[in-house]
Design a protein around this motif. Structure first.
Motif, PDB file in Angstrom:
ATOM      1  N   ALA A 269      37.979  38.886  44.801  1.00 52.04           N
ATOM      2  CA  ALA A 269      39.266  39.566  44.668  1.00 52.04           C
ATOM      3  C   ALA A 269      40.038  39.524  45.981  1.00 52.04           C
ATOM      4  O   ALA A 269      41.250  39.289  45.998  1.00 52.04           O
ATOM      5  CB  ALA A 269      39.036  41.015  44.228  1.00 52.04           C
ATOM      6  N   GLY A 270      39.320  39.732  47.090  1.00 51.30           N
ATOM      7  CA  GLY A 270      39.975  39.687  48.392  1.00 51.30           C
ATOM      8  C   GLY A 270      40.462  38.293  48.745  1.00 51.30           C
ATOM      9  O   GLY A 270      41.573  38.121  49.273  1.00 51.30           O
TER      10      GLY A 270
ATOM     11  N   VAL B 285      40.827  44.436  43.679  1.00 49.12           N
ATOM     12  CA  VAL B 285      39.994  44.663  44.861  1.00 49.12           C
ATOM     13  C   VAL B 285      39.426  46.082  44.840  1.00 49.12           C
ATOM     14  O   VAL B 285      38.223  46.293  45.038  1.00 49.12           O
ATOM     15  CB  VAL B 285      40.813  44.429  46.155  1.00 49.12           C
ATOM     16  CG1 VAL B 285      39.998  44.833  47.379  1.00 49.12           C
ATOM     17  CG2 VAL B 285      41.234  42.967  46.261  1.00 49.12           C
TER      18      VAL B 285
ATOM     19  N   LEU C  91      34.104  41.579  44.665  1.00 48.76           N
ATOM     20  CA  LEU C  91      34.990  42.124  45.698  1.00 48.76           C
ATOM     21  C   LEU C  91      35.462  41.024  46.647  1.00 48.76           C
ATOM     22  O   LEU C  91      36.639  40.955  47.013  1.00 48.76           O
ATOM     23  CB  LEU C  91      34.253  43.213  46.477  1.00 48.76           C
ATOM     24  CG  LEU C  91      35.048  44.017  47.505  1.00 48.76           C
ATOM     25  CD1 LEU C  91      36.224  44.718  46.839  1.00 48.76           C
ATOM     26  CD2 LEU C  91      34.150  45.019  48.205  1.00 48.76           C
TER      27      LEU C  91
END
Length: 514
Positions: free
Chosen positions: A168-169, A316, A165
């Motif tokens: 992805a961010g 995300v 996560l």
């Protein structure tokens, strides 16, 4: 308060007196180990979408597969030494050195000037993360109390999605940068997790099983007390667990067990443990997760989602969803059991893949006239698939192998399990983009068929380990428990009462002999 604790190695420890605090620190060690792997997968997933990365290296299908899968070359090599290192140096030192090697690989990856340098860096990164990850899995399984082991060791891979996560961010944020730092910055941030792991190590005890095997009995008993009873050496649970460990390792030594990589093949029991314990690795690769973990962009393209920014946003959301599912799955493993949770996951995965294959086929036949409901339905099924995978396979990958294997084969057996996992992953990450490019939706159908076969193997071969200490699992494979102490959970629940004075006398006599 911190208590200076001897660990039988060059790495001393200053362990908190509170068992709750020790457990939190163990969880942090577990979390940062898994976050490294999750971050890597999601980062490459994001980088494979970014033009600043693909254009810089001038990637085609083959070099994209090589750049992505090269981490598994290191992951393929790491297990060759990690078991021996963890047995000889100790669990904590092995985690330390593996984390240091991982940081070196990350720095080289960030500074990569061409494909060759990038690939070499990822091989080093994969090697280091495997050494620390294998030692971490064995260490946490041997150190966490049996009642918390599903959560303590399950989180070793659950937080894969926290790292994913974050990656992805970060790639979503840096993806707008007009320089190579659009992909270098996410790469460099990956070192944070290994750094946190190194900072945690001085405040957690060594594995009590490793300490007993090395002859550090007082240190082992203290380790059991620190992780079970706020450091109280006279607690009945501490005495029972310590006696169980001493008795079982004594039995293994008397029956000729050696701390050698070849021990995993020596006896029929060891071979059976190895086959069952290593199975989560290849099973999870075959399940189809490789497609979404590393080639989610290609998967979204097949469903009609082609905008780069939309794909990064979807990544995300996907990782947040998978984190929730993996935590639910860990609770199921703790309350329902390992085997039934894995079977439920396999059934759901097979159904999802057949549906995704069918929807992708319809879209491929006429992409220009495909309805929005078809596109969104396909994406929804991809999300469900990843969630169902996360329920069982994410926590089981590191939880089940060290539970199944006894002490003499645990480190080398888990290393062999990881070796097989990375061998499968290396092949699948390389062939998946080629397969998706050549046969498209048929790849999903093939995967679904494999998953049904895996379901049958789990139902027939797997054994249940819920609620048992590592020593109590011996009864499943050898037909008997190698200690006269009642099962620890029965003592904890008050169903069995032990005479601590008698156990103390027995321990004193046994340890004098040694």
């Amino acid at each position: 308060m911190l208590k200076k604790t001897s660990t039988g190695s060059w790495m001393p420890a200053w362990v908190p007196e509170s068992t709750f605090t020790v457990s939190i620190l163990l969880l942090i060690c577990s979390i940062v180990q898994s976050a490294t792997g999750g971050y890597d997968g999601s980062m490459l997933n994001g980088l494979n979408i970014l033009p600043s990365y693909t254009d810089y290296f001038r990637l085609n299908e083959a070099t994209t597969g090589l750049n992505t899968s090269s981490v598994f070359i290191g992951g393929f090599l790491g297990p060759l030494v990690s078991g021996v290192v963890a047995d000889r140096l100790g669990r904590r030192p092995a985690i330390f050195w593996g984390s240091c090697i991982t940081i070196v690989g990350i720095i080289l990856q960030t500074a990569a000037q061409d494909i060759a340098m990038f690939v070499v860096a990822r091989i080093i990164l994969g090697f280091g993360s495997q050494v620390s990850g294998i030692a971490g899995g064995v260490y946490l399984a041997e150190t966490f109390p049996s009642r918390w082991r599903a959560w303590g060791v399950g989180l070793l891979n659950d937080f894969f999605y926290v790292g994913a996560l974050m990656a992805a961010g970060i790639t979503l944020g840096t993806g707008q940068w007009q320089s190579t730092w659009a992909w270098r910055a996410p790469s460099l941030f990956q070192a944070v997790f290994s750094g946190l792991c190194i900072l945690t190590l001085p405040f957690i005890p060594e594995s009590p099983r490793w300490l007993v095997h090395q002859g550090y009995y007082e240190e082992a008993r203290l380790s059991v007390a620190q992780t079970n009873a706020n450091g109280n050496l006279s607690d009945p649970i501490v005495i029972a667990i310590f006696k169980e460990i001493v008795d079982t390792l004594k039995w293994e030594k008397e029956n000729g067990s050696a701390m050698s990589p070849m021990e995993i093949f020596r006896t029929p029991s060891a071979r059976k443990r190895l086959l069952i314990g290593m199975s989560p690795g290849p099973f999870s690769c075959i399940a189809g997760n490789i497609i979404a973990s590393y080639y989610f962009g290609s998967e979204l393209n097949s469903a009609g989602i082609t905008d780069t920014n939309d794909q990064l946003k979807a990544s995300v959301v996907l990782n947040a969803w998978c984190l929730i599912c993996s935590l639910i799955g860990t609770q199921l493993l703790a309350k329902w059991g390992r085997k039934p949770t894995a079977m439920l996951s396999q059934i759901l995965l097979s159904a999802c893949l057949f549906i995704i294959g069918g929807l992708s086929k319809v879209y491929a036949a006429n992409p220009k006239d495909a309805s929005n409901s078809l596109v969104y339905g396909n994406v929804a099924m991809m999300f469900l698939f990843q969630g169902f995978y996360s329920i069982a396979w994410t926590p089981l990958l590191y939880l089940y192998p060290p539970e199944i294997m006894n002490y003499s084969i645990r480190a080398n057996g888990v290393a062999f399990s990881s070796f097989v996992l990375n061998a499968f992953a290396l092949v699948f990450t390389f062939i998946m983009p080629i397969g998706l490019g050549n046969i498209g939706w048929k790849m999903y159908m093939i995967n679904a068929s494999w998953d049904l076969i895996i379901l049958g193997l789990i139902a027939y071969f797997w054994v249940e380990t819920k609620g048992k200490t590592l020593e109590e699992i011996d009864a499943i494979f050898e037909g008997e428990k190698h200690s006269s102490v009642p099962d620890v959970e029965k003592i904890r629940r008050g169903q069995k009462v032990i005479d601590t004075e008698v156990l103390e006398e027995q321990l004193e006599a046994e340890l004098k002999i040694h």
